[in-house]
Design an enzyme around this catalytic site. Structure first.
Site, PDB file in Angstrom:
ATOM      1  N   GLU A   2       0.821  -1.213   0.000  1.00  0.00           N
ATOM      2  CA  GLU A   2       0.000   0.000   0.000  1.00  0.00           C
ATOM      3  C   GLU A   2       0.858   1.267   0.000  1.00  0.00           C
ATOM      4  O   GLU A   2       0.595   2.232   0.704  1.00  0.00           O
ATOM      5  CB  GLU A   2      -0.962  -0.002   1.191  1.00  0.00           C
ATOM      6  CG  GLU A   2      -1.912  -1.189   1.183  1.00  0.00           C
ATOM      7  CD  GLU A   2      -2.871  -1.187   2.354  1.00  0.00           C
ATOM      8  OE1 GLU A   2      -4.027  -1.581   2.169  1.00  0.00           O
ATOM      9  OE2 GLU A   2      -2.443  -0.799   3.469  1.00  0.00           O
ATOM     10  N   GLU A  14     -12.983  -2.512  11.606  1.00  0.00           N
ATOM     11  CA  GLU A  14     -12.760  -1.665  10.435  1.00  0.00           C
ATOM     12  C   GLU A  14     -13.814  -1.868   9.351  1.00  0.00           C
ATOM     13  O   GLU A  14     -14.418  -0.915   8.861  1.00  0.00           O
ATOM     14  CB  GLU A  14     -11.364  -1.925   9.869  1.00  0.00           C
ATOM     15  CG  GLU A  14     -11.054  -1.158   8.605  1.00  0.00           C
ATOM     16  CD  GLU A  14      -9.671  -1.458   8.062  1.00  0.00           C
ATOM     17  OE1 GLU A  14      -9.351  -0.977   6.965  1.00  0.00           O
ATOM     18  OE2 GLU A  14      -8.907  -2.177   8.741  1.00  0.00           O
ATOM     19  N   ASP A  17      -8.437  -8.815   3.670  1.00  0.00           N
ATOM     20  CA  ASP A  17      -8.263  -7.721   4.628  1.00  0.00           C
ATOM     21  C   ASP A  17      -9.414  -7.656   5.622  1.00  0.00           C
ATOM     22  O   ASP A  17     -10.300  -6.812   5.485  1.00  0.00           O
ATOM     23  CB  ASP A  17      -8.151  -6.394   3.869  1.00  0.00           C
ATOM     24  CG  ASP A  17      -7.664  -5.248   4.737  1.00  0.00           C
ATOM     25  OD1 ASP A  17      -7.232  -5.497   5.868  1.00  0.00           O
ATOM     26  OD2 ASP A  17      -7.716  -4.098   4.264  1.00  0.00           O
TER      27      ASP A  17
END
Length: 837
Positions: A295, A403, A375
């Site tokens: 990332e 998240e 993820d």
């Protein structure tokens, strides 16, 4: 406990803010407390005030006073008579107390309760402290059983990863600013840090990385090292070692070198010097956490080096000090994934990058692997990388912070999700290879001693630590599972509930039932059949936005089109991901017939009309599941309401607000996902529910004053595809309509959008009589990632119950815009009792 005394139906209950979490040590009723046989004294076999054994003595004194209202003296030398004695094996032997304990491993302990004699024996000081907490947990739950048993951890590494930034913000933090950093430096007041260490010790967590994996190199300054030392000093008495995340490019961006090549001699010398200096400040520093080449983060691949070259750079520097390196396997190139290439697959990345490196990592490197290949999704298969690391130590990365899973605004109890991974048998080389008991324990590949667990836990300054009282069950559950992955998730939940909310059976049964229903419900109304959480992955990761999954390089694709959906990850026709598993597992996932339906769309691309094992088509299952999930969430406020008076008012009210919000947001999710796939596929819902809302009055169809009709983005987050918003940013407006419902008592819900940077005000009227008013201020009440857009993140509902409505009555909402909030309205729903809109 804090706050005023409030009257409850079962006597006086003190308001609580959640700061004490499961360590409340609430007073047991006198008739129960008198059944306890408790020694007269506490003997803590260490006189050093910063030692975990000394702290254990203090904790025992505090806990017994709170739970049983009995004051015990603390001494530090063994004596005859009734005592709770706590210490290490060595301390017991030195004191002359004869003990016969089974063999204890590092951090393990022996607990013996016989009459008025209690022995708590740790293999080390941490273990002794853990045993003290275990004894207090039993007392707090009114468990006065005589016991004699030893318990050892399943794995040596049981760490927390904070994603705290040095400016005091927290990436994916939903509970206020950091307790570790402020103003680009470690905090000077470490009181809250010590309180957190106490919580972690009580669930047997032994290490914490205090800063974000997207690390700021400035943490390595002399002043900041001194600050890290203050934090380490505050956590050390609780047996929690501190570690830090490192930015790979620090030699260049902070150290003034012209390179950060891990094989460059100047870089090696720089990291060695920095590491030596860190250990001068914190001699027992746990080690380092490194995110590299993922990332946009720098790493060894920048210079054509291997990931093992990068990890070993830090490992060699930390080795003389006893430090370890947690090197994240979350490595993928989000710049060069191409959805049009049928073979491209982000899920392949971990194995692709680490394949061939198994024997090349130093022995103090631990590869930290996310539980699934993507993820932290609502359901994923286990990462196959665990099967490939036979020589290299590995740790599983879980996420307590929600998240993708409702960001602590939705009740989602996570241990059942984690258990799907921990209980999975990878069948490496055809042998039993259960991830929790065999691989993470180190037993399967003879790696015992340097394997384990890490969890992303973004506590903040909110008194509830995570922003939500019920979300704390996930932090508690993480500690319990990291110690013993075989423990039952219901048992964990019941223990946590008794410790957090008391011994009332109705409270325990209700919270257990709701929590166990929560993950399946969330999966149902967000994304099922293995399609991942259909959230906004290019934005806050919170509300619905299924189209954001595709047509970008982030690689969380659904490959949905007008006819079909799902990732083909087979070897024979797809990305080949299924072939990364050992043979027996790969064979199951390779074929549609043997792939479990809950992972079907993870491994296979199928028509919407594909028939599942339950007899439904994929698209009809989508419709049905999203309705079922929202219906379950709708029961949460009702179930919770029955606990009024059984829980203190502050925690009751704060939780009631969140559960009511969740019930409304689940409907936003349900309608958005169903409307999107109905539009994409053109296939009708067999039960005629999708886009058919007989109880709603759409705002755009009402009489408008000062409002204008607009569309939204994404389109599916508006009922009827349109909303209304004021013509100006501070103007007043209203909507009104005549109702055509049979006379009766209804619940009236208003769907609106609550944006960041604005507090629009609203008032609901029926025939000019005010029903209630509210303000768009969820950003001050909830911790989700806020948004400035009229979208699935800001969409919400408020409901007024028990409203008497007659046919022909006029409903009206008066509103006033404020800041960015143009008082957006979607619809009004007039619902008979028990009907979920």
């Amino acid at each position: 406990m804090r706050g005023l005394l409030l009257f409850a139906t079962l006597g006086l209950a003190a308001a609580e803010d959640g700061l004490n979490a499961w360590l409340r040590y609430a007073r047991l009723p006198p008739d129960i407390a008198k059944q306890a046989t408790v020694p007269l004294n506490i003997v803590a076999l260490n006189t050093t005030e910063t030692s975990p054994v000394y702290v254990a003595g203090q904790e025992l004194q505090k806990g017994i006073k709170g739970i049983l209202d009995r004051s015990l003296n603390i001494t530090h030398e063994a004596s005859e008579g009734s005592s709770v004695v706590v210490g290490t094996i060595a301390a017991f032997n030195n004191s002359g107390i004869s003990i016969g304990t089974p063999e204890l491993e590092q951090d393990g302990f022996w607990l013996s309760i016989k009459g008025d004699t209690v022995e708590i024996v740790g293999q080390n000081e941490r273990g002794a402290l853990y045993g003290a907490f275990e004894y207090l947990s039993m007392l707090a739950q009114a468990n006065f059983t005589e016991v004699a048993y030893a318990t050892n951890p399943s794995a040596a590494i049981r760490w927390i990863n904070q994603w705290d930034n040095m400016d005091g913000t927290i990436e994916r933090g939903y509970a206020g600013p950091s307790i570790f950093f402020k103003g680009n430096a470690p905090v000077s007041n470490v009181t809250r840090v010590a309180e957190y260490a106490r919580l972690l010790a009580s669930i047997r967590v032994n290490g914490i990385v205090i800063n974000n994996v997207n690390a700021n190199a400035q943490i390595l300054s002399d002043a900041n090292m001194a600050g890290i030392a203050r934090i380490a000093d505050a956590m050390r008495p609780w047996g929690v070692k501190v570690g830090i995340s490192l930015n790979f490019a620090s030699p260049q961006t902070f150290g003034g070198l012209n390179t950060f090549d891990p094989l460059d001699k100047s870089v090696i010398a720089w990291w060695t010097k920095i590491t030596d200096k860190l250990y001068q400040h914190v001699p027992d520093l746990a080690g380092f956490l490194v995110k590299a080449n993922s990332e946009g983060q720098p790493g060894p691949l920048t210079y054509g080096r291997t990931l093992s070259d990068g990890a070993n750079l830090f490992a060699k520097a930390a080795k003389p000090h006893g430090g370890i390196v947690m090197f994240r396997a979350f490595v993928y190139d989000n710049q060069h994934l191409n959805e049009r290439n049928w073979k491209d697959d982000r899920a392949n990345a971990a194995v692709d990058f680490f394949r061939g490196l198994d024997e090349k990592f130093d022995d103090n490197v631990v590869v930290q692997v996310k539980y699934g290949p993507i993820d932290f999704q609502v359901r994923e298969p286990p990462s196959p990388l665990f099967a490939h690391l036979k020589q290299t130590a590995s740790a599983i990365e879980l996420q307590v912070t929600q998240e993708y899973l409702g960001q602590q605004c939705h009740l989602v109890y996570l241990p059942p999700l984690w258990k799907t991974i921990l209980d999975f048998d990878l069948r490496v080389d055809g042998e039993k290879s259960v991830i929790g008991t065999d691989i993470l324990s180190g037993k399967r590949f003879n790696k015992k001693g340097l394997t384990g667990y890490a969890a992303v836990v973004n506590v903040g300054q909110n008194a509830t630590w995570l922003g939500s009282h019920l979300a704390m069950s996930n932090l508690y559950g993480y500690g319990r599972l990291a110690w013993d992955p075989t423990v039952n998730e219901v048992e964990i939940l019941e223990d946590w509930t008794r410790l957090t909310f008391g011994l009332d059976d109705t409270v325990r049964e209700t919270i257990t039932r709701m929590s166990m229903e929560s993950w399946p419900a969330y999966e149902n109304y967000t994304g099922n059949l293995g399609i991942q959480t259909l959230t906004d992955i290019t934005g806050p990761h919170y509300g619905p936005n299924p189209q954001s999954m595709d047509n970008n390089a982030w690689g969380q694709w659904t490959r949905a089109d007008a006819f079909s959906i799902g990732m083909d990850r087979t070897v024979k026709n797809g990305t080949g991901f299924a072939g990364q598993y050992p043979t027996e597992v790969a064979a199951v996932f390779e074929e549609i017939e043997t792939t479990p339906d809950d992972l079907l769309l993870w491994f296979h691309h199928v028509p919407y009309t594909h028939v599942l094992k339950n007899g439904k088509t994929v698209i009809q299952h989508f419709y049905d599941a999203h309705y079922a999930g929202a219906e379950t969430a709708a029961t949460f406020p009702t179930q919770w309401a029955k606990l009024e008076g059984l829980i203190d008012k502050q925690r009751f009210d704060e939780t009631a607000f969140r559960l009511t919000y969740q019930a409304g947001h689940a409907i936003v999710w349900r309608d958005s996902i169903n409307q999107f796939y109905n539009s994409l596929s053109g296939i009708a819902d067999a039960h005629d529910r999708v886009n058919n809302h007989p109880w709603r009055v759409e705002a755009e169809s009402m009489t408008l004053r000062g409002y204008r009709v607009t569309s939204v983005n994404p389109f599916e987050v508006a009922s009827g595809l349109r909303i209304v918003q004021t013509v100006g940013n501070s103007s007043s407006a209203s909507v009104s309509a005549k109702l055509n419902f049979t006379a009766g008592t209804y619940d009236v819900a208003v769907a609106y959008y609550d944006l960041y940077e604005g507090k629009a005000s609203y008032e609901l009227f029926l025939n000019d009589k005010s029903i209630g008013s509210w303000v768009g201020d969820n950003e001050y009440k909830l911790g989700y990632t806020v948004t400035r857009g009229i979208d699935g993140h800001s969409a919400t509902r408020i409901t007024f119950k028990g409203v008497d409505v007659k046919e022909g009555d006029v409903v009206r909402v008066d509103a006033k815009a404020n800041g960015r909030e143009t008082a957006p309205l979607d619809y009004i729903a007039v619902l008979p009792p028990g009907v979920v809109d």
